[in-house]
Design an enzyme around this catalytic site. Structure first.
Site, PDB file in Angstrom:
ATOM      1  N   ARG A 232      49.186  79.749  -0.706  1.00  9.97           N
ATOM      2  CA  ARG A 232      50.563  79.325  -0.434  1.00  9.97           C
ATOM      3  C   ARG A 232      50.750  79.263   1.071  1.00  9.97           C
ATOM      4  NH1 ARG A 232      54.548  83.781  -1.645  1.00  9.97           N
ATOM      5  NH2 ARG A 232      54.548  83.906   0.615  1.00  9.97           N
ATOM      6  N   HIS A 236      57.534  81.920   0.062  1.00 11.26           N
ATOM      7  CA  HIS A 236      57.727  81.787  -1.393  1.00 11.26           C
ATOM      8  C   HIS A 236      58.846  80.786  -1.677  1.00 11.26           C
ATOM      9  CE1 HIS A 236      58.353  82.598  -5.563  1.00 11.26           C
ATOM     10  NE2 HIS A 236      59.604  82.937  -5.324  1.00 11.26           N
ATOM     11  N   TYR A 245      55.009  90.293   5.149  1.00 12.74           N
ATOM     12  CA  TYR A 245      53.986  90.857   4.255  1.00 12.74           C
ATOM     13  C   TYR A 245      52.653  90.107   4.235  1.00 12.74           C
ATOM     14  CZ  TYR A 245      55.869  87.277   1.100  1.00 12.74           C
ATOM     15  OH  TYR A 245      56.273  86.091   0.555  1.00 12.74           O
TER      16      TYR A 245
HETATM   17  C1  LIG Z   1      60.767  86.167 -16.022  1.00 10.07           C
HETATM   18  C2  LIG Z   1      60.945  86.228 -14.531  1.00 10.07           C
HETATM   19  N1  LIG Z   1      60.679  87.373 -13.880  1.00 10.07           N
HETATM   20  C3  LIG Z   1      60.847  87.441 -12.530  1.00 10.07           C
HETATM   21  C4  LIG Z   1      61.265  86.354 -11.817  1.00 10.07           C
HETATM   22  C5  LIG Z   1      61.462  86.445 -10.305  1.00 10.07           C
HETATM   23  N2  LIG Z   1      60.410  85.679  -9.639  1.00 10.07           N
HETATM   24  C6  LIG Z   1      60.641  84.413  -9.217  1.00 10.07           C
HETATM   25  S1  LIG Z   1      59.296  83.709  -8.560  1.00 10.07           S
HETATM   26  C7  LIG Z   1      58.369  85.073  -8.785  1.00 10.07           C
HETATM   27  C8  LIG Z   1      56.907  85.077  -8.385  1.00 10.07           C
HETATM   28  C9  LIG Z   1      56.123  84.036  -9.141  1.00 10.07           C
HETATM   29  O1  LIG Z   1      54.792  84.000  -8.718  1.00 10.07           O
HETATM   30  P1  LIG Z   1      53.759  82.974  -9.310  1.00 10.07           P
HETATM   31  O2  LIG Z   1      53.915  82.837 -10.779  1.00 10.07           O
HETATM   32  O3  LIG Z   1      52.422  83.388  -8.809  1.00 10.07           O
HETATM   33  O4  LIG Z   1      54.189  81.557  -8.689  1.00 10.07           O
HETATM   34  P2  LIG Z   1      54.357  81.119  -7.171  1.00 10.07           P
HETATM   35  O5  LIG Z   1      55.816  81.305  -6.832  1.00 10.07           O
HETATM   36  O6  LIG Z   1      53.465  81.963  -6.330  1.00 10.07           O
HETATM   37  O7  LIG Z   1      53.988  79.670  -7.123  1.00 10.07           O
HETATM   38  C10 LIG Z   1      59.123  86.086  -9.369  1.00 10.07           C
HETATM   39  C11 LIG Z   1      58.623  87.440  -9.709  1.00 10.07           C
HETATM   40  C12 LIG Z   1      61.535  85.167 -12.547  1.00 10.07           C
HETATM   41  N3  LIG Z   1      61.912  84.047 -11.938  1.00 10.07           N
HETATM   42  N4  LIG Z   1      61.346  85.130 -13.890  1.00 10.07           N
END
Ligand SMILES: Cc1ncc(C[n+]2csc(CCOP(=O)(O)OP(=O)(O)O)c2C)c(N)n1
Length: 333
Positions: A232, A236, A245
């Site tokens: 990435r 985020h 971080y």
């Molecule tokens: C069910 C749920 N739990 C927590 C969140 C909060 N949240 C949003 S994005 C994220 C991280 C997602 O990481 P990843 O699946 O690796 O995708 P990336 O954003 O790195 O592309 C979290 C924990 C959410 N949106 N949905």
């Protein structure tokens, strides 16, 4: 193995450059308060564009997470138009025309994965040709939905491609705190399906893997889990500060392996890309996103639109909220 032709690589690259350019524009629009918080695509362009190019927009489906739309141009201009509506908070942004085989964005992590299996199995039952590709992140691979969907897809032999974009982070949670498994692709063994790791910064390698998984699914040989390893390159979301971080040396190393620069250098060596092509692609991408924004802003939005599409009939509380939003004299009591 089906290596993409040089022409295919070039058209993937046009989509990658467009996505990178439009991501920069969106960043500015967010800072100007014109669009809401969003998750930038930076670093994911090769994987998303190559996947879209290995699929058939007339028959195959894509179920995105939330980072992908800018690189899904191959599936139709409506994808960007609806993404802009989504970004300004218009409910129509979550409803694509039926002819476009891309589902709306999914913020509730991993819930799109069982949807993909259901869609793929439905297509099988109806004898419809095509496969379903579902994007999700490394963080989403820890959700129960991923395991349930993977298991069911294996049992059914559903024509699904699980495309995990392992960008090393789930907001501030690094991969090593996400799983003790050596690879996310290893999890395919528990589902009884094929699993493969690819370099997600290498558009040709991603194209090969998706093409092979697609051929397998179409031949009735079931699903595949593809883990695309990438990084990435941005925060985020526009609300995040990764400098708190992400180790600086890690992001510097990742920037040296930027997928857009990598494919650009390759095409330049082949004589298929130059500064003029770059400038023309960037200009077209900017004009296109500004046009999409203009169309989105011109579309009327009712003040109570936020309450639509929840229930067939408003609950009493929603009815009061609707009155309040519409400025009824009873409002606010
Ligand atoms: C069910 C749920 N739990 C927590 C969140 C909060 N949240 C949003 S994005 C994220 C991280 C997602 O990481 P990843 O699946 O690796 O995708 P990336 O954003 O790195 O592309 C979290 C924990 C959410 N949106 N949905």
């Amino acid at each position: 193995m089906t290596r993409p032709s040089d022409d295919q690589l070039r058209s993937m690259f046009v989509d990658m450059v467009s996505a990178r350019t439009q991501a920069g524009r969106l960043w500015n629009l967010q800072r100007q308060g014109q669009v809401g918080t969003l998750a930038p695509i930076d670093g994911h362009e090769a994987t998303v564009a190559a996947t879209a190019h290995a699929l058939d927009p007339a028959h195959d489906w894509i179920l995105p997470q939330y980072r992908e739309p800018l690189a899904l141009q191959r599936f139709g201009p409506e994808v960007l138009d609806r993404y802009m509506l989504y970004n300004i908070g218009h409910p129509a942004g979550s409803c694509l025309p039926e002819s476009v085989r891309v589902a709306p964005l999914q913020i509730s992590l991993a819930t799109q994965i069982p949807h993909a299996v259901g869609l793929a199995w439905g297509m099988t039952l109806r004898d419809e040709p095509g496969v379903v590709t579902v994007f999700f992140g490394d963080g989403s691979s820890s959700e129960g939905d991923f395991y349930e969907a993977g298991n069911l897809a294996g049992v059914l032999g559903a024509p699904v491609i699980f495309l995990c974009m392992n960008n090393q982070w789930a907001i501030s949670t690094p991969l090593h705190q996400q799983t003790a498994a050596e690879t996310i692709a290893d999890k395919a063994a528990a589902f009884g399906i094929g699993g493969v790791v690819v370099d997600g910064n290498d558009a040709a390698e991603v194209y090969d893997a998706v093409d092979e998984a697609r051929q397998r699914a179409l031949a009735g040989r079931g699903p595949t889990l593809i883990e695309a390893r990438l990084y990435r390159l941005g925060p985020h979301t526009t609300a995040d500060d990764p400098s708190r971080y992400v180790p600086p040396e890690e992001i510097e190393a990742a920037r040296r392996d930027d997928p857009v620069q990598r494919l650009g250098a390759h095409l330049t060596d082949l004589g298929l890309w130059d500064d003029d092509a770059q400038a023309a692609t960037e200009a077209a991408a900017m004009a296109r996103i500004d046009e999409a924004l203009e169309m989105a802003l011109a579309r009327p939005i009712a003040p109570d639109a936020v309450l639509d599409h929840c229930f067939a009939q408003d609950t009493q509380r929603m009815a009061r909220q609707r009155d309040s939003l519409l400025g009824a004299p009873e409002a606010g009591r």
